[in-house]
Design an enzyme around this catalytic site. Structure first.
Site, PDB file in Angstrom:
ATOM      1  N   LYS A 186       0.440   3.801 -41.961  1.00 53.21           N
ATOM      2  CA  LYS A 186       0.028   4.653 -39.704  1.00 53.21           C
ATOM      3  C   LYS A 186      -1.428   3.780 -39.755  1.00 53.21           C
ATOM      4  O   LYS A 186      -2.402   3.736 -40.271  1.00 53.21           O
ATOM      5  CB  LYS A 186      -0.492   5.741 -39.651  1.00 53.21           C
ATOM      6  CG  LYS A 186      -0.814   6.345 -37.912  1.00 53.21           C
ATOM      7  CD  LYS A 186      -1.065   7.584 -38.019  1.00 53.21           C
ATOM      8  CE  LYS A 186       0.806   8.363 -37.735  1.00 53.21           C
ATOM      9  NZ  LYS A 186      -0.184   9.742 -37.402  1.00 53.21           N
ATOM     10  N   ASN A 202       3.597  13.474 -39.791  1.00 53.42           N
ATOM     11  CA  ASN A 202       3.888  13.100 -38.782  1.00 53.42           C
ATOM     12  C   ASN A 202       5.237  12.027 -40.012  1.00 53.42           C
ATOM     13  O   ASN A 202       5.631  11.695 -38.930  1.00 53.42           O
ATOM     14  CB  ASN A 202       3.393  12.296 -37.828  1.00 53.42           C
ATOM     15  CG  ASN A 202       2.150  12.414 -36.959  1.00 53.42           C
ATOM     16  OD1 ASN A 202       1.133  12.921 -37.718  1.00 53.42           O
ATOM     17  ND2 ASN A 202       3.388  12.503 -35.708  1.00 53.42           N
TER      18      ASN A 202
HETATM   19 CA   LIG Z   1      -2.081  11.304 -40.530  1.00 56.72          CA
HETATM   20 CA   LIG Z   2      -0.336  13.974 -37.957  1.00 53.17          CA
END
Ligand SMILES: [Ca+2]
Ligand SMILES: [Ca+2]
Ligand SMILES: [Ca+2]
Length: 339
Positions: free
Chosen positions: A252, A247
């Site tokens: 995150k 990603n």
């Molecule tokens: Ca991850």
């Molecule tokens: Ca991922």
């Protein structure tokens, strides 16, 4: 006056009591067992000095209990299966695995194939301290923690086949300090899983990252997907995440619509493939203080208001994002966003 005197007497008694406890602690420390391990040692040695070290860490671990310190002398220690730390220390007598004399011993798991059961250190116990180690080439996580009150500090984790250091499955009150996690990459899934650090998939409360660095990891720098409890992050960096199908987010800080009120202070995200700081469907409120995003595709991406309360951004700076920041439902104080 009488009251003051009584207050002083009570205070004096408190100090004496505190002194007593301190004395007890020193006594407990005096009983600490120190074992020494060296790649050139021998398990038939007594392991009690650097000149008579054991050879195998697993042998030293079989003799360890609360209060034991294991010193790893310089060199490379090879493993082809996980080191499972299942027993526990106590708050006043943790079990420690430490480097020795300023060297950095290498714990090398390249004997493991890439598989989710092939972690490096797997800590389900409580009150462990790991410090001053280099951990590399684990077939899955370099360090996986499901236990509580563990401390990992001054370690360097690299080239593992999943997240460098992961906390999951109830892990609580663990403290990760001055750890660098870099170049982790899951080739079996073309990079979509290996984060630098993760506190994801049902953690407990009280986990802290401080002064840690995640760089060049294939998925995210820090990932708090589906955490279930808040994480505190101080002075950490997440840089250059995103390789292959990864990603590529720096921090995150959410996932799967759980409400986790994470706190980040003094953190920076630079050059990540996607977002520097990413809400990722967290329905809780997020607090970012003194955080900087530089040269990420998007530096700050918080497109949804929390289900209650508001996000709070204070003294945050956005520099050279390739696309605009998005922040909704936030109290913003003294920040420079590019919305
Ligand atoms: Ca991850
Ligand atoms: Ca991922
Ligand atoms: Ca895996």
């Amino acid at each position: 006056m009488k009251k003051v005197k009584r207050g002083i007497r009570i205070l004096t008694a408190c100090f004496m009591l505190a002194g007593l406890f301190q004395f007890n602690e020193i006594s407990a420390n005096a009983a600490t067992t120190y074992y020494y391990v060296s790649p050139s040692g021998n398990d038939s040695n007594n392991g009690l000095s650097k000149d008579t070290p054991f050879k195998n860490l697993t042998y030293a671990l079989s003799k360890a209990s609360a209060g034991t310190t294991i010193f790893l002398l310089n060199g490379t220690y090879n493993f082809s299966s996980p080191i499972k730390l299942t027993s526990s220390g106590t708050s006043s007598a943790p079990i420690k695995i430490l480097n020795y004399n300023g060297h950095t011993p290498v714990i090398d798991f390249s004997g493991e194939s890439e598989s989710s059961s092939n972690r490096g250190f797997q800590i389900s116990g409580n009150y462990w301290v790991l410090a001053g180690l280099k951990i590399q080439y684990a077939g899955d996580n370099g360090i996986y923690i499901s236990g509580n009150y563990n401390r990992i500090q001054d370690c360097y984790i690299t080239k593992c086949c999943d997240t460098g250091l992961q906390m999951s499955n109830g892990a609580s009150y663990n403290r990760i300090t001055r750890v660098t996690s870099t170049y982790n990459y899951d080739s079996a899934t073309n990079g979509e899983n290996a984060d630098g650090f993760a506190a994801k998939l049902s953690i407990g409360p009280g986990n802290v990252f401080e002064n840690c660095i995640a760089e060049h990891n294939s998925d995210d720098g820090f990932d708090f997907y589906y955490a279930g409890n808040a994480v505190s992050v101080y002075n950490c960096q997440a840089n250059y995440s995103g390789v292959g199908d990864g990603n590529g987010n720096g921090f995150k800080v959410g996932g799967n619509y759980t409400a986790d009120n994470h706190y980040l202070e003094g953190c920076s995200a630079t050059g990540n493939k996607l977002r520097g700081f990413d809400q990722n469907n967290n329905t809780g409120y997020l607090t970012l203080v003194g955080c900087t995003g530089t040269g990420n595709y998007v530096n700050f991406y918080f497109p949804k208001a929390p289900s209650s309360g508001s996000h709070k951004f204070t003294d945050c700076i956005s520099v050279n994002g390739k696309s605009k920041d998005k922040i909704v439902g936030a109290t913003i104080t003294n920040c420079s966003f590019n919305q």
